[in-house]
Write an enzyme that holds these catalytic residues in place. Structure first.
Site, PDB file in Angstrom:
ATOM      1  N   SER A  73      -6.988  12.372  -0.535  1.00  0.00           N
ATOM      2  CA  SER A  73      -5.656  12.162  -0.893  1.00  0.00           C
ATOM      3  C   SER A  73      -5.057  13.459  -1.213  1.00  0.00           C
ATOM      4  CB  SER A  73      -5.583  11.464  -2.176  1.00  0.00           C
ATOM      5  OG  SER A  73      -5.651   9.824  -1.974  1.00  0.00           O
ATOM      6  N   HIS A 246     -11.195   1.468  -3.035  1.00  0.00           N
ATOM      7  CA  HIS A 246     -12.448   2.262  -3.086  1.00  0.00           C
ATOM      8  C   HIS A 246     -13.433   1.105  -3.936  1.00  0.00           C
ATOM      9  CE1 HIS A 246     -11.883   6.484  -2.372  1.00  0.00           C
ATOM     10  NE2 HIS A 246     -10.716   6.342  -2.687  1.00  0.00           N
ATOM     11  N   ASP A 284      -1.169   7.896   2.651  1.00  0.00           N
ATOM     12  CA  ASP A 284      -1.769   9.117   2.770  1.00  0.00           C
ATOM     13  C   ASP A 284      -3.053   9.061   3.735  1.00  0.00           C
ATOM     14  OD1 ASP A 284      -3.061   7.576   0.739  1.00  0.00           O
ATOM     15  OD2 ASP A 284      -3.139   9.301  -0.786  1.00  0.00           O
TER      16      ASP A 284
END
Lengths: 421, 421
Positions: A73, A246, A284
């Site tokens: 990120s 995640h 992103d």
């Protein structure tokens, strides 16, 4: 006369306000899944989402060569904020660790107002790369301290633990209003404001869907930043989409995307009313290798996700604390696991909260037929969405650094002579 | 005078030729992976691919509600060819099994020429849905027989086994030239032609990269179909991208995408020269849940794939036939598996060709860090690429049925009075 004419032409050729919105980790599978998650089963037609309405292009996200092909990120936020590729972990510094000018710095130097509204801690990688510079995203305290020098007009999100009493005093001495409860938002009617509403990140949306945290922070940001007649640049991040990715947590991820989508709709409404505002939405990077359907089966069942009443993290915590945890799990999941599945959950429960949460997420994946390939990021291109003056610039394929170059090109070409500070 | 004027305005407002290209199963991760697969490590910049150059939008692919959210190739090809959602397995029939008019049928009825050039058997789901109707894609013989009534000018691909001597005689009696070797392509200088170059699908590109099979078939199709002054509609399918995806075979998939990309470049060149031609490229769905990077690691290594000398299918066949199979495997993979990895390969080899091929593919995934979630399709939106007159119609998000509606709207509004038959 000449100067007034000049100022007039600037305001005509550039959008007055620019709002950059980042769905952290929100690759194309998230927006596809979200369409089906939002579908109204009582209608014949498939409803379009705000993402469908605003799609204009896609973007590549790879970092500087030294970090290979898959970005983190920090590197991608640096690309979006400065127009330069850098190494993973870098916060708006180049591969030689030299600071790079960010969009918000440039905007501030021109006399525009700037702000961030995020659901992570305000000093997390993405907002940090728009506001400051650091050789490592891990230097949370340094990053928080550096914010005092950004003169950002609005800083809203989580991260109380990184702002010491001394640091808060520096902010208030500089004229910042400091708040730490959502209920205090109403009392803030002018910049500057530092609002920190959680120790670290804001709570999961799925655990409090009525809170509308990100959209409230964004609405307040628009209200405050609009007070500058020169215009503003605002960064909004749906930070926790990535965090759910995640964890390979589809129910939690969809709720986070839902709040981000709702926030986009609020901004879209602002853009429709203020015709001098550009909104640019992207991700992103892609997180988790999410897939809509898995395991060779041609089905995906979003209806399973709507029945999940809480985040697997919270369900696990409740289940570990209770004796009649079977009924809690069935109630909170919205379905009753089989005897074999409960046997697996029992084993996970003995290993603690984290193991049980993972087991619950895998069960939700199984029932909804959701797939993942990673607990990290993947290199898949992300989508680009836009509306307002300049939106067409972002059509087709582009690199994430090009997004920044295009936005820089839309900033005023010279500083306002009456900077609103 | 009035009629001539009318004909003039038709030719101005509609592209004369339309080329629809489908990368079967080629979701966005394939084109992202391909960019990095094609990157020249000796240059500083990341090179753009033809996909990057031509991207205009994305499309949803879900089938009719009766089949849930994840389409098969037949339902999606029906959507792209007719503009209607149908059930998985349907070949241009609706959910009531009634035939739906296809783009190629409509084009033929207007006096345009039509053709297909594919790397699967010519009677596979996608080309079938553009040429004919059947309640099931599995009815291969019926579908092949029905092609005699399509009057398609060019039918090129694999599928010899489905065309009996009697059926071939029907085609030749109707004026079709019949060929079954690539070397015979040069001898064909005018339509109609039925060219079947393999028993079922064409060979994997990775096993004969010089063959350029799909691009040769496409080049010949353009040459033949261009002879109709009224124009033509051509379907080109990179069929085997999907087949490699179903096998979770990244090395083979990248080689198939490479040949498809090269074919797109040939068509792009044609579009640049013939300014009256629209090309529209998309995928029918995403296959395999491919991800660029996996397993929590922030890396993907396309250089591993370039060293793979043959398809895992072929490597497995060689390895099973040979005593010194370790050296064959190491040589063909381009890397030497560890002792533990060879031990796993030994176990797989004892189970036969298929098991060994799977084990080899998993090893390539491990070394390149490639991820998959399924041996079937996933629901991820696919990309849309276009060039030529009308290309901008396909910008932004759309459903796959809308792609067909847009192409139908670009066909001539009335039949040519001098159909070139």
């Amino acid at each position: 006369m000449a100067m007034a004419g000049n100022s007039q032409s600037i305001s005509q050729s550039h959008p007055k306000n620019i709002i950059i919105m980042i769905g952290d980790g929100m690759g194309p599978a998230y927006t596809t899944a979200y369409r089906y998650y939002k579908e109204n089963p009582n209608t014949e037609e498939m409803e379009q989402t705000v993402f469908d309405r605003l799609l204009v292009g896609m973007a590549s996200t790879y970092p500087a060569k030294v970090s290979g092909l898959i970005t983190d990120s920090a590197a991608s936020a640096t690309a979006l904020s400065t127009g330069f590729k850098t190494y993973n972990g870098a916060v708006s510094v180049d591969v030689e660790k030299r600071p790079l000018q960010t969009l918000l710095q440039k905007a501030k130097s021109l006399g525009l107002s700037t702000g961030i509204a995020v659901s992570s801690q305000v000093n997390h990688a993405t907002p940090a790369a728009f506001l400051t510079h650091n050789e490592s995203r891990q230097n949370y305290n340094e990053i928080a301290e550096s914010y005092i020098n950004t003169d950002a007009d609005v800083i809203l999100g989580g991260g109380q633990r990184y702002f010491s009493t001394e640091l808060i005093e520096k902010f208030t001495a500089k004229g910042y209003q400091h708040i730490n409860e959502f209920s205090q938002l109403d009392s803030v009617t002018s910049p500057k404001v530092l609002g920190l509403f959680a120790d670290v990140q804001l709570p999961w949306v799925i655990d409090d869907k009525e809170a509308k945290s990100l959209s409230k922070l964004t609405q307040k940001s628009l209200e405050l930043l609009s007070q500058n007649p020169n215009g503003f640049v605002l960064l909004v991040e749906g930070s926790l989409i990535d965090w759910a990715g995640h964890s390979n947590d589809i129910a939690t991820a969809m709720a986070e995307v839902d709040e981000f989508a709702y926030t986009i709709e609020i901004v879209e409404q602002f853009v429709r009313q203020q015709k001098d505002t550009l909104m640019l939405v992207t991700a992103d990077h892609n997180t988790g290798g999410l897939s809509v359907g898995a395991n060779g089966k041609y089905e995906w069942k979003p209806e399973v996700l709507h029945k999940v009443k809480a985040s697997p993290d919270n369900i696990a915590a409740s289940a570990i604390a209770a004796d009649d945890w079977h009924s809690i799990v069935s109630d909170q999941l919205g379905f009753t696991p089989s005897a074999q599945e409960f046997s697996n959950l029992t084993n996970a429960r003995m290993q603690g909260n984290k193991a049980l949460a993972i087991a619950l997420r895998k069960l939700i994946d199984l029932y909804s037929n959701t797939g993942w390939t990673s607990v990290g990021h993947t290199g898949l291109d992300v989508q680009v969405f836009a509306a307002g003056p300049g939106a067409k610039l972002f059509s087709g394929h582009q690199d994430n650094t090009e997004i920044a170059h295009k936005i820089f090109s839309l900033l005023p070409t010279r500083a306002f002579t009456n900077p609103s500070q």
